[in-house]
Design a protein around this motif. Structure first.
Motif, PDB file in Angstrom:
ATOM      1  N   LYS A   1      -3.881  -2.753   3.307  1.00 49.92           N
ATOM      2  CA  LYS A   1      -3.319  -1.941   2.228  1.00 49.92           C
ATOM      3  C   LYS A   1      -3.979  -0.561   2.224  1.00 49.92           C
ATOM      4  CE  LYS A   1      -2.827  -1.895  -2.807  1.00 49.92           C
ATOM      5  NZ  LYS A   1      -3.165  -2.553  -4.068  1.00 49.92           N
TER       6      LYS A   1
ATOM      7  N   GLU B   1       2.748   1.800  -3.448  1.00 45.08           N
ATOM      8  CA  GLU B   1       1.856   2.369  -4.459  1.00 45.08           C
ATOM      9  C   GLU B   1       1.575   3.835  -4.152  1.00 45.08           C
ATOM     10  OE1 GLU B   1      -1.662   0.020  -4.835  1.00 45.08           O
ATOM     11  OE2 GLU B   1      -0.595  -1.754  -5.558  1.00 45.08           O
ATOM     12  N   ALA B   2       1.436   4.157  -2.861  1.00 46.96           N
ATOM     13  CA  ALA B   2       1.085   5.521  -2.468  1.00 46.96           C
ATOM     14  C   ALA B   2       2.198   6.513  -2.768  1.00 46.96           C
ATOM     15  CB  ALA B   2       0.736   5.561  -0.980  1.00 46.96           C
TER      16      ALA B   2
ATOM     17  N   TYR C   1      -0.466   7.192   5.044  1.00 49.99           N
ATOM     18  CA  TYR C   1       0.430   7.971   4.173  1.00 49.99           C
ATOM     19  C   TYR C   1      -0.180   9.343   3.873  1.00 49.99           C
ATOM     20  CZ  TYR C   1       2.745   9.337  -0.208  1.00 49.99           C
ATOM     21  OH  TYR C   1       3.406  10.027  -1.190  1.00 49.99           O
ATOM     22  N   LYS C   2      -1.452   9.342   3.471  1.00 51.87           N
ATOM     23  CA  LYS C   2      -2.112  10.600   3.099  1.00 51.87           C
ATOM     24  C   LYS C   2      -2.295  11.526   4.302  1.00 51.87           C
ATOM     25  CE  LYS C   2      -4.523   8.888  -0.989  1.00 51.87           C
ATOM     26  NZ  LYS C   2      -5.830   8.558  -1.617  1.00 51.87           N
TER      27      LYS C   2
ATOM     28  N   GLY D   1       0.818  -1.213   0.000  1.00 51.60           N
ATOM     29  CA  GLY D   1       0.000   0.000   0.000  1.00 51.60           C
ATOM     30  C   GLY D   1       0.846   1.254   0.000  1.00 51.60           C
TER      31      GLY D   1
ATOM     32  N   THR E   1      -2.406   3.280   3.097  1.00 54.92           N
ATOM     33  CA  THR E   1      -2.582   4.422   2.195  1.00 54.92           C
ATOM     34  C   THR E   1      -3.147   5.623   2.952  1.00 54.92           C
ATOM     35  OG1 THR E   1      -2.989   2.915   0.337  1.00 54.92           O
ATOM     36  CG2 THR E   1      -3.678   5.202   0.054  1.00 54.92           C
TER      37      THR E   1
END
Length: 688
Positions: free
Chosen positions: A574, A539-540, A581-582, A536, A578
């Motif tokens: 996952k 990809e982020a 991260y955000k 995750g 994400t």
């Protein structure tokens, strides 16, 4: 055309500044030798050598072209090269195939940067240099001023052979200083012997220049010159001939290609003065890297170099070769040393411009072409399997001018890519790659005109419409302080739900992407979900929080979390990663990184200050200055942001009148200044 032995073959590359009349001179030589039935004109688009549609449209040579002629039992292979700096790759091709360089100089404009570049290219290839001052019938021509310019630029090696006598502003009489005879040319270009004109002290000065050049050819001649002894006519002829062959003398001829004045005299001199193909032995390397001497011998094992490729969608591929040893024909077994594969030759051709004529073979020292060698590239060595050897290839100049190329019609990206690759077969000085990060196709050329011709060619040859644009800069993002955040994903939709809960610490590190670790205690998150969390995050990081650029230098440590025995899944964790991260990166002092490249600009001494000032304007840092290998040149070393280098190729050409060159390579990423970052971030919002 009959077959010639290497002792009766001349391979001559025509080079010089753009507009000096190289193609016109070749046209005049071909016409006088009856290799062409008309005297073509560049402006009319009907010359033998400027036959490509783009050349006809632009009235200028854009590619190397070959045309043989026969003169007094000698075959002369003329190799016409472009004069425009954007097409310098053609000069490299022509010089590789030649045994001597015919450097054409404008009788009106004199020595230009293109003249200097042609001399350097010939010297680099270690071939003879012969000057021809063209257009002396022009009322604005100043032959003797140009001759003095040649001597002051290239030294005492410059030796006059044929000079004009100017009478009432017209150059109708030409004096051969070797023969010590004069010839008058009528309106039809026919030469008639005439009395030696009264040239006063000038004639003696020119003869003295010949003696000075001959004196440089040997110690014996130098001693004789210093002692004031006269050279015999035989000593002068032998001395000049030997000097031309060893490079110590550069003879100067003159004439006018438009009306063929003095071209016959020039051809007569060439066949005894210029080095024959038989004298141009080469050294290759065997498969073990050991040097191998290759003599020009038609009975030897075959060795040939592919010095040019023409690719046509209708005719197919045509490979131009210079045979150094042996012969190339349909019944001689040959391999390509680059691929190691056998090369099947169906026929060989003698080529004159766009006209082709079947030939029984191409012998040692000669030049010809082979059709339909689909896997053979420019620079490849074709040789006998009995003596495997690799010859020196073609060294192209570095192309530094970059542009993104895209189709006018969406969805034609593949057509553009294939068409560009076809053009690159003809012109390897163009470079192409697909930047997966910016999603752009990028082409590199020598300048604006080079890439403009590329776009025109893929339209005319392959019916593909494309446009050029400034390439996007591949920025990066990173963070400057650590932060701990939770990422919780919970969704209930009847039946099994989705649940993932993670606590991640994000911190800066030295890494090109993501460094993932975990320090879970007590099974707060089962080990089976660790890969999902990492996936995750990977990809982020492809989209950063500031402008959507990839994130680098990021360490992510999974240190806590929770799970549900039924609702937790890989997808849930996952998604939780994400979310973390955000949530986390905007709190971690994110910053924009810009790519920095290492610049090495080779420029004349008197332009160093201009280049250094320009580097500073472009937010660069000069890191050093070193003398270049070439006399009178310096290398300015600097680190400059990639975003500031877009039009540097144009600047350095204008600043140095075409003498300068540079290389530029990515080295690292650095924090972008606040004002630059703000513009990039704002632009990213406009793109969304």
């Amino acid at each position: 055309m009959k077959q010639y032995n290497a002792k009766n073959i001349l391979n001559i590359a025509l080079a010089g500044h753009a507009g000096c009349g190289k193609t016109s001179l070749a046209e005049s030589m071909l016409y006088l030798a009856k290799a062409s039935d008309r005297l073509g004109s560049v402006n009319d688009g009907n010359t033998v050598l400027d036959y490509d549609a783009e050349e006809i449209k632009r009235h200028v040579s854009l590619m190397t072209a070959v045309a043989p002629l026969e003169w007094k039992n000698t075959k002369i292979n003329l190799i016409d090269t472009p004069g425009l700096f954007d097409f310098e790759g053609g000069v490299a091709e022509g010089m590789r195939a030649a045994d001597s360089a015919l450097i054409v100089v404008s009788g009106k404009d004199g020595v230009g940067v293109g003249t200097e570049k042609a001399v350097k290219a010939a010297s680099k290839q270690d071939i003879a240099k012969i000057f021809f001052v063209n257009g002396v019938c022009d009322e604005n021509a100043r032959f003797y001023r140009v001759f003095e310019d040649l001597k002051s630029t290239f030294g005492p090696a410059v030796c006059p052979v044929v000079v004009p006598y100017i009478e009432n502003g017209k150059a109708e009489i030409y004096v051969n200083l070797f023969e010590y005879r004069a010839y008058r040319y009528d309106k039809k270009g026919a030469a008639v012997p005439c009395d030696m004109p009264d040239m006063g002290d000038r004639l003696e000065g020119l003869r003295e220049a010949i003696k000075e050049a001959v004196a440089e050819t040997s110690e014996e001649m130098l001693d004789k010159f210093l002692e004031g002894e006269e050279f015999t006519p035989e000593e002068i002829a032998v001395g000049v001939s030997q000097g031309v062959k060893d490079g110590s003398i550069c003879p100067v001829f003159c004439g006018d290609a438009q009306n063929t004045f003095a071209i016959d005299m020039f051809l007569n001199s060439l066949i005894w003065l210029a080095p024959k193909a038989e004298s141009h032995d080469e050294v290759g390397v065997d498969p073990n890297g050991e040097p191998v001497e290759i003599s020009v011998n038609v009975d030897g094992a075959t060795a040939a170099i592919v010095f040019k490729t023409v690719s046509d969608p209708f005719v197919g591929k045509l490979s131009y070769v210079k045979v150094v040893s042996g012969k190339v024909s349909s019944d001689v077994p040959i391999i390509d040393m680059r691929t190691g594969e056998n090369v099947r030759i169906t026929k060989v051709l003698t080529v004159r411009g766009k006209k082709q004529e079947d030939s029984s073979f191409i012998g040692a020292g000669d030049i010809g072409a082979i059709p339909k060698l689909n896997d053979v590239k420019t620079g490849d060595t074709l040789c006998s399997p009995l003596r495997k050897v690799t010859l020196e290839g073609v060294t192209y100049p570095v192309s530094s001018y970059a542009r993104a190329i895209k189709p006018k019609t969406k969805g034609d990206e593949d057509k553009v890519a294939q068409a560009v690759k076809k053009v690159i077969e003809e012109d390897p000085s163009i470079k192409y790659f697909h930047n997966h990060e910016t999603h752009q196709m990028v082409v590199y050329g020598m300048g604006e005109q080079h890439l403009d011709v590329l776009v025109s060619k893929i339209k005319s040859k392959y019916n593909v419409d494309a446009v050029l644009d400034v390439p996007k800069v591949a920025y990066r993002e990173t963070i400057r302080k650590p932060v701990k955040v939770q990422g919780r994903h919970k969704k209930q939709s009847g039946g099994h739900g989705q649940f993932g809960d993670v606590w991640i610490e994000f911190s800066p590190c030295e890494s090109d992407s993501l460094e993932f670790t975990e320090s879970i205690v007590g099974g707060a998150v089962p080990k089976g979900f660790f890969p999902a969390v990492e996936k995750g995050l990977r990809e982020a990081i492809q989209r950063g929080p500031l402008a959507g650029y990839p994130v680098v230098g990021l360490k992510a440590n999974l240190y806590d979390g929770s799970y549900h025995p039924v609702d937790s899944s890989e997808m849930s964790f996952k998604m939780a990663a994400t979310i973390a991260y955000k949530n986390g990166l905007p709190q971690a002092s994110p910053t924009l990184l810009e790519p920095i490249g290492a610049l090495a600009a080779t420029v004349p001494d008197d332009h160093m200050g201009d280049v250094m000032g320009e580097v500073n304007k472009r937010r660069g840092r000069v890191t050093g200055m070193n003398p270049a290998q070439e006399k009178g040149m310096q290398v300015v070393e600097a680190e400059v942001p990639v975003a500031e280098m877009d039009d540097f190729a144009t600047f350095i050409r204008q600043c140095t009148q075409g003498r300068g060159s540079y290389t530029f390579e990515f080295v690292r990423y650095e924090d972008a200044p606040a004002n630059v970052a703000a513009k990039v971030i704002e632009a990213s919002k406009d793109d969304e």
